[in-house]
Design a protein around this motif. Sequence first.
Motif, PDB file in Angstrom:
ATOM      1  N   CYS A  47       8.546  -0.705  -6.154  1.00  0.00           N
ATOM      2  CA  CYS A  47       7.837  -1.548  -7.117  1.00  0.00           C
ATOM      3  C   CYS A  47       6.344  -1.486  -6.810  1.00  0.00           C
ATOM      4  O   CYS A  47       5.944  -1.199  -5.678  1.00  0.00           O
ATOM      5  CB  CYS A  47       8.307  -2.997  -7.010  1.00  0.00           C
ATOM      6  N   PRO A  48       5.511  -1.818  -7.790  1.00  0.00           N
ATOM      7  CA  PRO A  48       4.068  -1.792  -7.552  1.00  0.00           C
ATOM      8  C   PRO A  48       3.637  -2.923  -6.612  1.00  0.00           C
ATOM      9  O   PRO A  48       4.215  -4.013  -6.623  1.00  0.00           O
ATOM     10  CB  PRO A  48       3.471  -1.987  -8.944  1.00  0.00           C
ATOM     11  N   VAL A  49       2.627  -2.636  -5.817  1.00  0.00           N
ATOM     12  CA  VAL A  49       2.005  -3.676  -4.993  1.00  0.00           C
ATOM     13  C   VAL A  49       1.245  -4.579  -5.949  1.00  0.00           C
ATOM     14  O   VAL A  49       0.458  -4.099  -6.763  1.00  0.00           O
ATOM     15  CB  VAL A  49       1.048  -3.047  -3.945  1.00  0.00           C
ATOM     16  N   GLN A  50       1.506  -5.874  -5.887  1.00  0.00           N
ATOM     17  CA  GLN A  50       0.815  -6.816  -6.774  1.00  0.00           C
ATOM     18  C   GLN A  50       0.313  -7.997  -5.955  1.00  0.00           C
ATOM     19  O   GLN A  50      -0.822  -8.011  -5.545  1.00  0.00           O
ATOM     20  CB  GLN A  50       1.728  -7.280  -7.902  1.00  0.00           C
ATOM     21  N   ASP A  51       1.138  -9.004  -5.726  1.00  0.00           N
ATOM     22  CA  ASP A  51       0.736 -10.127  -4.879  1.00  0.00           C
ATOM     23  C   ASP A  51       1.003  -9.696  -3.444  1.00  0.00           C
ATOM     24  O   ASP A  51       2.141  -9.376  -3.088  1.00  0.00           O
ATOM     25  CB  ASP A  51       1.531 -11.387  -5.229  1.00  0.00           C
ATOM     26  N   TRP A  52      -0.033  -9.699  -2.611  1.00  0.00           N
ATOM     27  CA  TRP A  52       0.071  -9.083  -1.291  1.00  0.00           C
ATOM     28  C   TRP A  52      -0.620  -9.933  -0.226  1.00  0.00           C
ATOM     29  O   TRP A  52      -1.697 -10.467  -0.454  1.00  0.00           O
ATOM     30  CB  TRP A  52      -0.573  -7.692  -1.337  1.00  0.00           C
ATOM     31  N   CYS A  53       0.012 -10.043   0.926  1.00  0.00           N
ATOM     32  CA  CYS A  53      -0.552 -10.761   2.072  1.00  0.00           C
ATOM     33  C   CYS A  53      -1.546  -9.843   2.773  1.00  0.00           C
ATOM     34  O   CYS A  53      -1.152  -8.851   3.389  1.00  0.00           O
ATOM     35  CB  CYS A  53       0.541 -11.154   3.063  1.00  0.00           C
ATOM     36  N   VAL A  54      -2.827 -10.160   2.660  1.00  0.00           N
ATOM     37  CA  VAL A  54      -3.858  -9.339   3.282  1.00  0.00           C
ATOM     38  C   VAL A  54      -4.367  -9.999   4.558  1.00  0.00           C
ATOM     39  O   VAL A  54      -4.250 -11.212   4.744  1.00  0.00           O
ATOM     40  CB  VAL A  54      -5.031  -9.040   2.314  1.00  0.00           C
ATOM     41  N   CYS A  55      -4.940  -9.184   5.396  1.00  0.00           N
ATOM     42  CA  CYS A  55      -5.507  -9.639   6.663  1.00  0.00           C
ATOM     43  C   CYS A  55      -6.624 -10.651   6.395  1.00  0.00           C
ATOM     44  O   CYS A  55      -7.521 -10.391   5.591  1.00  0.00           O
ATOM     45  CB  CYS A  55      -6.045  -8.422   7.412  1.00  0.00           C
ATOM     46  N   GLN A  56      -6.562 -11.796   7.073  1.00  0.00           N
ATOM     47  CA  GLN A  56      -7.575 -12.824   6.824  1.00  0.00           C
ATOM     48  C   GLN A  56      -8.967 -12.362   7.245  1.00  0.00           C
ATOM     49  O   GLN A  56      -9.962 -12.785   6.670  1.00  0.00           O
ATOM     50  CB  GLN A  56      -7.204 -14.145   7.488  1.00  0.00           C
ATOM     51  N   TRP A  57      -9.053 -11.470   8.227  1.00  0.00           N
ATOM     52  CA  TRP A  57     -10.368 -10.979   8.678  1.00  0.00           C
ATOM     53  C   TRP A  57     -10.915  -9.963   7.675  1.00  0.00           C
ATOM     54  O   TRP A  57     -12.117  -9.970   7.375  1.00  0.00           O
ATOM     55  CB  TRP A  57     -10.253 -10.401  10.079  1.00  0.00           C
ATOM     56  N   ALA A  58     -10.049  -9.118   7.126  1.00  0.00           N
ATOM     57  CA  ALA A  58     -10.475  -8.181   6.088  1.00  0.00           C
ATOM     58  C   ALA A  58     -10.856  -8.946   4.822  1.00  0.00           C
ATOM     59  O   ALA A  58     -11.806  -8.583   4.128  1.00  0.00           O
ATOM     60  CB  ALA A  58      -9.370  -7.170   5.789  1.00  0.00           C
ATOM     61  N   PHE A  59     -10.136 -10.032   4.533  1.00  0.00           N
ATOM     62  CA  PHE A  59     -10.435 -10.848   3.364  1.00  0.00           C
ATOM     63  C   PHE A  59     -11.841 -11.435   3.464  1.00  0.00           C
ATOM     64  O   PHE A  59     -12.584 -11.451   2.493  1.00  0.00           O
ATOM     65  CB  PHE A  59      -9.402 -11.967   3.208  1.00  0.00           C
TER      66      PHE A  59
END
Length: 162
Positions: A95-107
């Motif tokens: 499935c396509p990546v849509q809602d994703w948990c990203v790194c808080q430091w990269a965010f």
Amino acid sequence: MKLTYFVTILPALVAAQEQEAKNVYGQPLQPCSSDGMALSGYTRSGYCVNKDDDLGSHHICIDVSSTSGGNFCKVTRQPDWCSSTMPCHEGSGLCPVQDWCVCQWAFASYIHNAGGCNHIQNIKCDAVNMHALEAYKRDGRYQEAYKCISQKCGLSSVQVEI
């Protein structure tokens, strides 16, 4: 024997962590990914929780498919996994990546490099782990990220009691 125990107990530990985790509203953490999209989370449970070896603290749930703001992968100079497909949240296949948990430091760097909070992709606030807000509040270098989440999620200083 130890490895067998670890493999057997790990799913139970992750499930317990999901149940105890709170979102930025102080409510039970909601899943980041759902049916029809790739299974998110460092633990690939759908939740923005982590294990001890998650140095990135993947606590921020964003909609990488949203058209607002700059593309997270491009702005943070990562390979373009944002436009990829991965195993589905439910069922089989990709499935396509849509809602994703990203790194808080990269965010935090994403906000800065995108030109500010008004230029980022949508945040799924009920799936953002309170640990990110706590970490941002403790460290003055991340006040821009703290303020952005507070703004995007409609948090007042009264609501954000940490």
